[in-house]
Design an enzyme around this catalytic site. Structure first.
Site, PDB file in Angstrom:
ATOM      1  N   THR A  20       0.829  -1.209   0.000  1.00 14.36           N
ATOM      2  CA  THR A  20       0.000   0.000   0.000  1.00 14.36           C
ATOM      3  C   THR A  20       0.866   1.263   0.000  1.00 14.36           C
ATOM      4  O   THR A  20       1.888   1.314   0.671  1.00 14.36           O
ATOM      5  CB  THR A  20      -0.884  -0.010   1.252  1.00 14.36           C
ATOM      6  OG1 THR A  20      -1.671  -1.187   1.205  1.00 14.36           O
ATOM      7  CG2 THR A  20      -1.795   1.195   1.323  1.00 14.36           C
ATOM      8  N   GLY A  75       3.146  -3.005   9.070  1.00 17.00           N
ATOM      9  CA  GLY A  75       3.523  -3.224  10.468  1.00 17.00           C
ATOM     10  C   GLY A  75       5.005  -3.532  10.565  1.00 17.00           C
ATOM     11  O   GLY A  75       5.564  -4.235   9.714  1.00 17.00           O
ATOM     12  N   GLU A 115      -5.594  -5.324   4.414  1.00 15.14           N
ATOM     13  CA  GLU A 115      -5.727  -6.413   3.434  1.00 15.14           C
ATOM     14  C   GLU A 115      -6.937  -6.211   2.534  1.00 15.14           C
ATOM     15  O   GLU A 115      -7.615  -7.160   2.159  1.00 15.14           O
ATOM     16  CB  GLU A 115      -5.793  -7.784   4.123  1.00 15.14           C
ATOM     17  CG  GLU A 115      -4.516  -8.212   4.770  1.00 15.14           C
ATOM     18  CD  GLU A 115      -3.309  -7.952   3.897  1.00 15.14           C
ATOM     19  OE1 GLU A 115      -3.333  -8.352   2.731  1.00 15.14           O
ATOM     20  OE2 GLU A 115      -2.345  -7.322   4.379  1.00 15.14           O
TER      21      GLU A 115
END
Lengths: 470, 192
Positions: free
Chosen positions: A147, A186, A429
């Site tokens: 992303t 993350g 996701e």
């Protein structure tokens, strides 16, 4: 034990252990799980000196790193002692046990959940031999960056470029604009030193779409960001504040040709591009994670309904009938309505997740033999199940919080934190509306081709169309 | 087809509903294209309905897989547990039928009387399942250390634990917080 709760247990009409065994997959599995939990909690890693709710953002991250490392150390020791497979202990880092120790997320989650699986799915045998051992040992810490600040689920729109330079046999990674900065992964901010980066591949002057590259972000010794790497943390979020989500930009960063993950597509030394048998193979990691997500939300929902149901047995409120004492709030049908649908949803999703997992394994086994026929069906299914289960789970946790009144609003109920973790899954996701539209694309296609044989999960579409014609 | 107010009938109704919604989306897109719209614009204009069709498809999948997987799983369990598992499936299926009444009325032959029966069925199930509510969550077998909740611990000492947790607040470490002397007191004594 609270007498009201004990009375409930005494009046139960079925054998609770029998159901536990059924959920775990047999008495032996229950025993294994309990043993694993016992070993983990014996270490005391879950015990906080100060409740983490009262720590600063920075302190929360430092505590999360400390605990994640202690957990990994313990996992490695147990693995050696028991000579057990890694996968046994991978369970410790995800799911219920992981979130028990690392309440608001772990900065190492993506290392295990996405970095290693991507290497397994997208790297060549040689690349796997080089990277996976180091990743398992935690000699390197990785994450997965797809992303971008200006681009989400629509991966064809990604802007980060990887341009092959045949003279030096290197790729040049570059973020041409601010919107091209990677955003969200993350562990990316201050934890990972390597990263799988999805970027638009350019070679011999032509764009070949997005491909995965493994990029070193930080020096292995000093942990300082390497030249051309702009990396940092994205800031405080609604939940998951232990996951250390980061941003990442590239200023013409050079990486060796071998750092492109080439199991599917390849770039030869001279810059020739060799196409993958199917462009859809790059969706493998995302599908895997979506299938895992359905499992995860079951755990969160099970926690929420356990908290709310036990509380509803203990809590007494108002008067149901005149001149009678305050009844347990579980006596109210509106309360039963809130709780019991949550309990049945856990079972529904758990069985659905197991069914989807079987299908995922079958389809990926078919992929290995070059059979891609059921890939679109699995993709469509994993998209809509991810969307519906995460949104239903968020609604369920919120309903459980409301069913505990003001006490459910306390962080010490663990319902707000659980809501933060579940609602995050509606976004990561693949945002849920986008997921549903991806499924819709498949359904419209199925409707239009209903004259031909359809895969099992959409066979009803064919039947409906035949019925409509007759 | 006539509406069948059984579990299988409801699941079949959801398939009809999903197929109806997909079919409607396709015809909407085609109509819009016929009126001169590009496929992409027609898709975008229909996207609210498309997401609803996807959701309907997913509901049908979840309901049917929950039902069939429970049927399979229940064969080897004791009669009391089988009964509870069946009640849970019924509850889930009937709940979603009641949640999707508008769509079912639109795409199937469900009647007012069927709906009344469904509502009664649902409320009866709540009463039947209520005595097992705590047993059902105990069966998830989530340790207190994993639950991390003052309200949900196995021993049910919710109030005691809430108080224990409250005492951990840093503000409770001292009887008077320094902000009183710094800000409140001068204000209260008119010295500001």
């Amino acid at each position: 034990v609270n007498p009201d709760l004990q009375k409930e247990r005494d009046n139960c009409t079925f054998n609770v252990t029998e159901l536990t065994n059924l959920i775990d997959g047999g008495p032996q599995k229950t025993e294994e799980r309990k043993k694993r939990e016992e070993m983990v909690f014996k270490e005391g890693i879950h015990i906080d000196e100060v409740p983490s709710d009262y720590l600063s953002h920075k302190e929360k991250y430092e505590l999360a790193v400390k605990k994640a490392c202690m957990l990994f150390k313990m996992m490695r020791r147990l693995q050696e002692e028991e000579n057990a497979g890694m996968e046994n202990y991978m369970a410790l880092l995800g799911g219920n046990l992981g979130s028990a120790i690392l309440g608001d997320g772990s900065p190492l989650t993506l290392h295990y959940v996405m970095f290693i699986p991507t290497l397994m799915g997208q790297a060549t045998v040689e690349q796997q031999a080089y990277w996976i051992g180091r990743a398992f040992n935690l000699s390197i810490i990785g994450t997965y960056a797809q992303t971008e600040l200006g681009h989400g689920t629509f991966i064809r729109g990604l802007e980060t470029t990887a341009t092959y330079d045949a003279a030096t046999k290197q790729f040049v990674l570059h973020s041409p604009t601010l919107t091209a900065y990677k955003w969200w992964p993350g562990g990316l901010a201050h934890t990972a030193n390597y990263c799988v980066v999805m970027a638009q591949l350019y070679t011999q002057g032509k764009c070949h779409g997005i491909h995965p590259f493994i990029v070193q972000l930080r020096d292995e010794e000093t942990h300082m960001p390497l030249p051309g790497i702009k990396v940092g943390e994205i800031g405080a979020k609604l939940g998951m504040n232990g996951t250390n989500n980061g941003f990442l930009g590239f200023d013409n960063v050079r990486i060796p040709r071998e750092h492109m993950l080439m199991k599917n597509s390849k770039v030869l030394e001279d810059g020739t591009y060799v196409n993958a048998p199917s462009s859809k193979l790059t969706y493998g990691t995302m599908m895997f994670v979506r299938v895992m997500l359905v499992h995860d939300v079951c755990n969160y929902m099970a926690k929420a309904v356990t908290i709310a149901t036990r509380y509803s047995a203990v809590r007494r409120q108002s008067q149901l009938r005149p001149n009678e004492p305050e009844p347990q709030i579980l006596e109210y049908v509106t309360q039963q309505h809130k709780l019991l649908i949550g309990i049945s949803s856990v079972h529904a999703f758990r069985l659905c997740a197991a069914w989807l997992w079987d299908m995922y394994n079958n389809v990926t086994a078919e992929l290995e033999t070059g059979d891609l026929e059921r890939l679109p069906e699995l993709h469509a299914l994993s998209c809509c199940l991810k969307a519906i289960t995460t949104s239903d789970a968020a609604a369920c946790v919120e309903r459980c919080r409301l069913s505990c009144g003001g006490h459910g609003y306390m962080l010490s109920s663990n319902l707000p934190l659980t809501y933060g973790l579940v609602t995050a899954a509606c976004t990561y996701e693949g945002e849920n509306t986008v997921m549903l539209l991806q499924t819709a694309r498949y359904l419209v296609k199925a409707w239009r081709t209903a004259a031909h044989a359809l895969p099992p999960t959409v066979s009803y579409v064919g039947l409906a169309r035949t019925g409509r014609r007759s | 087809p006539p509406w069948d107010n059984s579990l299988q009938g409801i699941i079949s109704g959801f398939h009809t509903l999903a197929a109806g919604k997909i079919g409607l989306c396709v015809s909407q897109i085609e109509k819009r294209q016929a009126s001169g719209m590009s496929y992409e614009d027609a898709w975008n204009m229909t996207s609210v309905q498309l997401t609803a069709a996807s959701e309907a498809h997913c509901r049908a999948i979840i309901l049917s897989s929950y039902y069939t997987e429970t049927e399979k799983m229940s064969r080897g369990v004791s009669a009391p547990l089988r009964l509870v598992l069946t009640q849970l499936v019924e509850l889930y299926v009937v709940y979603w039928a009641l949640q999707c009444l508008g769509d079912l009325l639109r795409f199937t032959s469900i009647s007012e009387r069927n709906i009344e029966e469904l509502q009664n069925w649902y409320e009866d199930l709540l009463v039947k399942l209520r005595p097992n509510a705590v047993g059902l969550v105990d069966a998830f077998d989530i340790r207190d250390e994993i639950l991390r909740s003052a309200l949900g611990a196995y021993d049910g000492r919710a109030y005691e634990r809430l108080m224990e947790e409250a005492m951990k607040s840093p503000l409770n470490k001292e009887p008077v917080n320094e902000s009183f002397h710094k800000y409140l007191k001068p204000f209260m004594q008119g010295k500001l």
